[in-house]
Design an enzyme around this catalytic site. Structure first.
Site: not given
Ligand SMILES: C=C(OP(=O)(O)O)C(=O)O
Ligand SMILES: [Mg+2]
Length: 422
Positions: A46, A158, A166-167, A208, A246, A287, A314, A339, A366-369, A390
């Site tokens: 995303s 996701h 999404q989260e 995730e 999120d 978020e 984000d 990120k 943050s990580h990514r998906s 996260k």
């Molecule tokens: C971690 C996320 O997803 P993506 O890595 O797919 O952007 C997010 O949207 O915060």
């Molecule tokens: Mg996000």
């Protein structure tokens, strides 16, 4: 940041698979003194439209066009040629050279995936045998162990379910220590699995590591999570385990409306819906509540809810110093998601973080998906004292790699404070 002189004898990249089974890069740099340093490059699904651009091969015969052999060749060729054969005294110098070499505003020529992988590996080279977090620590910033935000229920792009948000994350904000926060996360996750199974809901996982049941209404999910928190023996809320959302609403915003569980909602409707959610449930952080293009909506959202809840940008901010500066001027949101691959170098990421600190915006690393086992973001979170990270569910190797790295840091540096930044 450590100031020493480094030379690079090898800079190379390998096409590997990420946690979604898509190709990504593993970058290796070798220094003149024989040190070898690696980095794995994450990749989002995303994505914000203003993110730095990954270089993908586009050959439909290989990984449906997602191969990264061109980005790997850029590392092995142009980037290696530029970095080898001279002395480097700092990561910012290397990152500036990478940005110059690429020459585009979006890093699309050599690829943001190539640049961020090299930048992360070079950051490790500058850390040498010391802990990465110590070497990344900006001057005047106190390091801190962050509150993990565990993504326990997945929807949106996701997960293949009917859930638009999404989260759904649980954040043990009230935990006394990092190990206790991890224990709380694992306990609530296990309890949630049992609750879903008892209802006959699917307990399969999203990208995730959160569960991905077919529940369409976000409020129904929130009710279940509160039940899981309580039944696991924790207090729902900031004194115990709070909730962070999120929705990633850019993904369900089209034709001027937000589409949630079959309803078309205006920006104002969404704000009212969130207001009710934060009243009814212990949601402490929201978020991407509104879409990346809906700046007017964001301004209203911030006025309405900014005193009650953390409003994290984000897709709208994409870790971009120029966009964050514009957002701060308009008082849009009060927090930034950070990120590395959205902007494409470690140095620019640290600059985005400095802007957030100066503006009084909080930050969540943050990580990514799509992930690799590389735990770089754990060190970045500690170094920059954000107090929040996260990295997905408290399950699945590529997610727990980050949490486990935090445990290692915490064990090696027991005096580090834990918790949200003051
Ligand atoms: C971690 C996320 O997803 P993506 O890595 O797919 O952007 C997010 O949207 O915060
Ligand atoms: Mg996000």
């Amino acid at each position: 940041m450590a100031q020493q002189q480094l030379t690079f004898t090898e800079v190379s990249a390998l096409e590997i698979l990420d946690s979604r089974g898509n190709p990504t890069l593993q970058v290796t740099v070798t220094t003149g003194d024989g040190g070898r340093y690696r980095a794995g490059v994450p990749s989002g699904a995303s994505t914000g439209t203003r993110e730095a651009v990954e270089l993908r091969d586009g050959d439909p015969e290989r990984y449906g066009g997602k191969g990264v052999t061109k980005a790997a060749a850029a590392v092995d060729g142009e980037i290696a040629d530029a970095l080898r054969g001279q002395r480097w005294t700092s990561l910012p110098d290397v990152d500036a050279a990478l940005i110059d070499l690429d020459g585009t505003a979006t890093k699309s020529r050599l690829g943001a995936n190539a640049l961020v992988g090299v930048s992360m590996a070079v950051a490790r080279a500058f850390a040498g045998n010391g802990p990465l977090w110590q070497s990344l620590q900006p001057e005047g910033v106190l390091p801190r162990l962050p509150v993990p935000h565990f993504n326990v229920l997945n929807g949106g792009v996701h997960a293949p379910n009917d859930l638009d948000f999404q989260e759904f994350m649980i954040a043990p904000v009230g935990a006394p220590s990092l190990p206790e926060a991890l224990r709380a996360g694992a306990a609530v996750y296990a309890r949630l699995r049992a609750l879903l199974a008892a209802r006959g809901d699917a307990t399969g996982l999203g990208d995730e590591g959160g569960f991905a049941p077919n529940i369409a209404l976000p409020e129904d999910v929130l009710r279940l999570i509160v039940q899981a928190i309580t039944e696991a023996g924790y207090e729902p809320g900031r004194d115990g385990v709070a909730i962070a959302l999120d929705p990633a609403s850019s993904e369900f915003s089209r034709d001027g409306s937000y589409h949630v569980a079959g309803e078309a909602l205006s920006s104002d409707d969404m704000i009212a819906r969130y207001e009710q959610m934060v009243t009814d449930f212990p949601v402490w952080s929201l978020e991407d509540g509104l879409a990346e293009g809906d700046w007017d909506g964001w301004a209203k959202l911030t006025t309405r809810l900014g005193d009650r809840v953390q409003l994290v940008g984000d897709d709208i901010f994409v870790t971009n110093p120029a966009i964050i500066t514009a957002a701060v001027e308009r008082r849009i949101g009060n927090s930034c998601l950070i990120k590395l691959n959205q902007i494409g170098t470690v140095t620019e990421t640290l600059e985005a973080q400095r802007l957030c600190r100066d503006a009084g915006y909080t930050q969540m690393i943050s990580h990514r998906s799509g992930e690799t086992p590389d735990p770089f973001i754990a060190d970045l979170a500690v170094a920059t004292g954000t107090g929040q990270i996260k990295a997905g569910a408290p399950a699945r190797g590529e997610r727990v790699a980050k949490y486990n790295r935090l445990l290692e840091i915490s064990a090696a540096a027991p005096d580090l404070p834990f918790g949200l930044a003051d």
